[in-house]
Design an enzyme around this catalytic site. Structure first.
Site, PDB file in Angstrom:
ATOM      1  N   LYS A 221       0.817  -1.212   0.000  1.00  0.00           N
ATOM      2  CA  LYS A 221       0.000   0.000   0.000  1.00  0.00           C
ATOM      3  C   LYS A 221       0.852   1.264   0.000  1.00  0.00           C
ATOM      4  CE  LYS A 221      -4.378  -1.853   1.427  1.00  0.00           C
ATOM      5  NZ  LYS A 221      -5.484  -1.888   2.399  1.00  0.00           N
ATOM      6  N   ARG A 255      -3.552 -10.227   4.729  1.00  0.00           N
ATOM      7  CA  ARG A 255      -4.101 -10.223   3.361  1.00  0.00           C
ATOM      8  C   ARG A 255      -3.014  -9.657   2.453  1.00  0.00           C
ATOM      9  NH1 ARG A 255      -6.768  -6.571  -0.063  1.00  0.00           N
ATOM     10  NH2 ARG A 255      -8.313  -7.547  -1.445  1.00  0.00           N
TER      11      ARG A 255
END
Length: 278
Positions: A221, A255
């Site tokens: 991210k 995840r």
């Protein structure tokens, strides 16, 4: 977690591998556009140690456009069909959707799925009813606004306290609705600045008060690659580092786009934990 009549222990550490069936997900290698690409991507995750496959038919990257419900449904059903055909009926599949109609269609066609809802039931008022009706495991994530608007909604006095308060209120609603198998995702990167994301990670252990599995979705991210001055393609080392930090603070599920590296991180972390307990 109850899944297809079996109990899965999420008190330890689990890897969830990401496969995106959309052309605009932020990390290009996670995208699959053909049957072969889906099977190859899922196989790589399983070989790398993933226990759950998370498929998405609607990109939730910052600024993403809305996807037509019919197209999202097609993407999700197509993905489940390929996974079940190639890897068996009992392979745990998570569907990344906030739409009740998509979740219902998935269950009607293929039986139980895990629902991964970035809106924690706020995006579609019928979602919690579907989850409760079919007794589906439910990942509830914190977000403000929509993927298109969320990065303009980052005004918090105390980001951790406000996210915890949000889940306190949502958990009350989940209980009223009969949603039982809840997994909490604090929503790294969703309506939060990089600084707020790091504060959320630093205090991730505070989410243990809910006594529910905690999912950390940090993989590649922008809090990583922008801090390091790169791109999502350059963010694997940073992802490993922050996943370790998440494990230290109580994360149960990682995840990720890179299952082997996540599994190895967990293996080393658990080995270190074992020495502390011996």
């Amino acid at each position: 977690m109850r899944y297809k009549g079996e109990l899965y222990d999420l008190s330890g550490h689990t890897v969830m591998g990401i496969v995106n069936l959309t052309p605009d997900s932020f990390h290009a290698p996670s995208r699959a556009a053909t049957d072969r690409q889906i099977i190859e991507a899922v196989g790589k995750h399983i070989d790398g140690g993933a226990q759950i496959i998370d498929i998405g038919g609607y990109s939730s990257r910052p600024g993403a456009d809305e996807v037509d419900p019919k197209l999202e449904t097609f993407n999700i059903l197509w993905g489940i069909e390929r996974i079940k055909s190639a890897f068996g009926e009992n392979m745990p599949v998570s569907i990344d959707t906030f739409r009740a109609s998509v979740a219902r269609k998935a269950v009607e066609h293929y039986g139980a799925v895990i629902v991964n809802d970035i809106t924690a039931g706020e995006g579609d008022p019928e979602m919690l009813d579907v989850v409760a009706e079919y007794k589906l495991p439910y990942i509830a994530m914190h977000m403000r606004g929509t993927p298109a608007t969320m990065q303009s909604m980052t005004d918090y006095d105390d980001v951790v306290g406000e996210v915890i308060d949000y889940f306190c209120r949502r958990m009350e609603l989940f209980e009223e609705k009969g949603v039982e198998d809840v997994i909490i995702d604090p929503g790294f990167g969703f309506a939060k600045t990089a600084e707020q994301n790091f504060e959320l990670l630093r205090r991730l252990d505070e989410f243990g008060l809910f006594r529910r599995p905690v999912l950390a979705g940090l993989s590649r991210k922008s809090m990583i690659w922008r801090t390091l001055g790169g791109t999502p393609a350059d963010a694997l080392t940073g992802t490993v580092a922050l996943n370790w930090a998440a494990l230290e603070r109580g994360a149960n599920i990682l995840r990720v786009h890179d299952s082997r590296e996540a599994s190895e991180t967990i293996k080393l972390f658990e080995a270190m934990q074992k020495t502390a307990n011996d």
